[in-house]
Design a protein around this motif. Structure first.
Motif: not given
Length: 379
Positions: A61-62, A64, A97-98, A101
């Motif tokens: 996830l971080d 992307g 948070k995403y 994204s």
């Protein structure tokens, strides 16, 4: 899988499935797949945030990389829980948070989208999804034989665990009502649970012994066999029912389903008055009002009633077609592949008008814990 479901014939053995990998047996191989796949689809991991799988998922996830999530409701017992600071922090880490994204949400239930909109997650990226039991296709002759015939005994089915959230007692309210209307019918109740003895007492109290058969727990294939012989299916679960796959199965079996709108499957699968009937609030009077729509007065002098045969047949056939044409695993898989291709190539996906991967609109959530503030928010 719990022992009760095993005894009903469900197979929990995945050892023989060549596409199933277990991270607790082979962390490296599974880690490579999570990191390197084109698209990662996430269901319910249920893991501690420091577990290997959660750590690998957060890394992806971080970075992307494309992720598709699948979820039932996160505030099933009431959206008031969204004000909890501790809960909101956890939802932020997992979902909010995403929000910008390439992370998308497949909503396994009609009220899921409202839960996520409430916390500002997945803007413009909420799509209809669900559960897809095995599809059975019937020939025209087979389907014709399953439809209600004029003057025939109306066969009704209720199939579920006999627990409070399923409201099996409402099926007996229907039986008692039809008896008073002098309708020729029979009700099959399939399932077992703590309410079984109470239902048997209710059958005696309403003198319904000759109208109702309680089958207890039976294997899945036998449940489908009973559905296939039924014209009407009663589904009365409340807002704690995330989906309700028995609705798919009953519609696939050409049953006209009379269903509580509180369960996640119902607003997606059933168009009231077209391919089934829906009622609100798990309310007995509202349910019986829907049963009235299936009846017509046969003789005003003696107040006798008869089944609206053409209408019931129409509901049955359209219920079957809704599953056979749209809400099935084949359609869902095809659309999911097309959607994934668009994500990988950064192309726009043309959402279908209905069914899997169509846009998930925000619906007002059912349940006794709704608040005025919530209703206004989701107007």
């Amino acid at each position: 899988m719990d022992e009760g479901r095993r005894q009903m014939g469900w197979n929990a053995d995945t050892k023989a499935l060549p596409y199933v990998f277990r991270i607790y047996e082979d962390e490296k191989s599974c880690g490579d797949k999570i990191r390197d796949c084109d698209v990662l689809i996430l269901g319910w991991t249920g893991q501690d945030k420091d577990s290997p799988s959660e750590r690998l998922i957060r890394q992806r996830l971080d970075q992307g990389k494309p992720v598709i999530r699948v979820s039932e409701r996160i505030y099933r017992e009431g959206r008031w829980k969204a004000i909890s600071p501790r809960g909101l922090k956890a939802k932020f880490e997992e979902h909010i948070k995403y929000r910008n994204s390439p992370v998308y949400m497949l909503c396994a239930g009609a009220y899921v989208s409202g839960d996520f909109k409430l916390i500002g997650a997945y803007p413009g990226k909420l799509f209809k999804w669900g559960y897809f039991p095995p599809l059975k296709r019937y020939s025209e002759d087979e389907l014709s034989n399953m439809l209600y015939k004029d003057g025939e005994k109306l066969r009704i089915c209720f199939a579920a665990r006999l627990i409070k959230l399923k409201h099996p007692e409402l099926s007996l309210e229907v039986a008692g009502y039809l008896k008073k209307k002098n309708i020729d019918f029979h009700l099959d109740i399939v399932g077992d649970g703590p309410l079984s003895s109470g239902l048997k007492e209710m059958i005696k109290d309403k003198a319904l012994e000759e109208y109702v058969t309680m089958h207890g727990a039976v294997p899945p294939e036998k449940v489908r066999g009973i559905m296939e012989k039924s014209h009407l299916f009663i589904f009365a679960s409340n807002y704690l029912e995330g989906w309700g796959a028995v609705v798919n199965e009953a519609m696939n079996s050409a049953c006209a389903v009379v269903a509580s709108s509180e369960a996640g499957a119902v607003p997606y699968l059933i168009k009231d008055g077209e391919n089934g009937l829906t009622f609100d609030d798990c309310d007995k009077d509202k349910l019986l009002g829907k049963i009235d729509e299936l009846l017509e007065e046969a003789d005003k002098k003696n107040g006798s009633y008869m089944v609206r045969a053409d209408y019931v047949r129409s509901l049955q056939k359209k219920a079957y077609l809704a599953i056979a044409d749209t809400w099935n695993a084949g359609v869902a898989a095809k659309r999911l592949l097309e959607f994934s291709e668009c994500i990988i190539k950064n192309k726009d996906f043309k959402n279908p008008d209905d069914g899997p991967l169509s846009k998930a609109l925000v619906l007002k959530a059912p349940g006794i814990r709704r608040t005025l503030k919530e209703d206004n928010h989701l107007e």
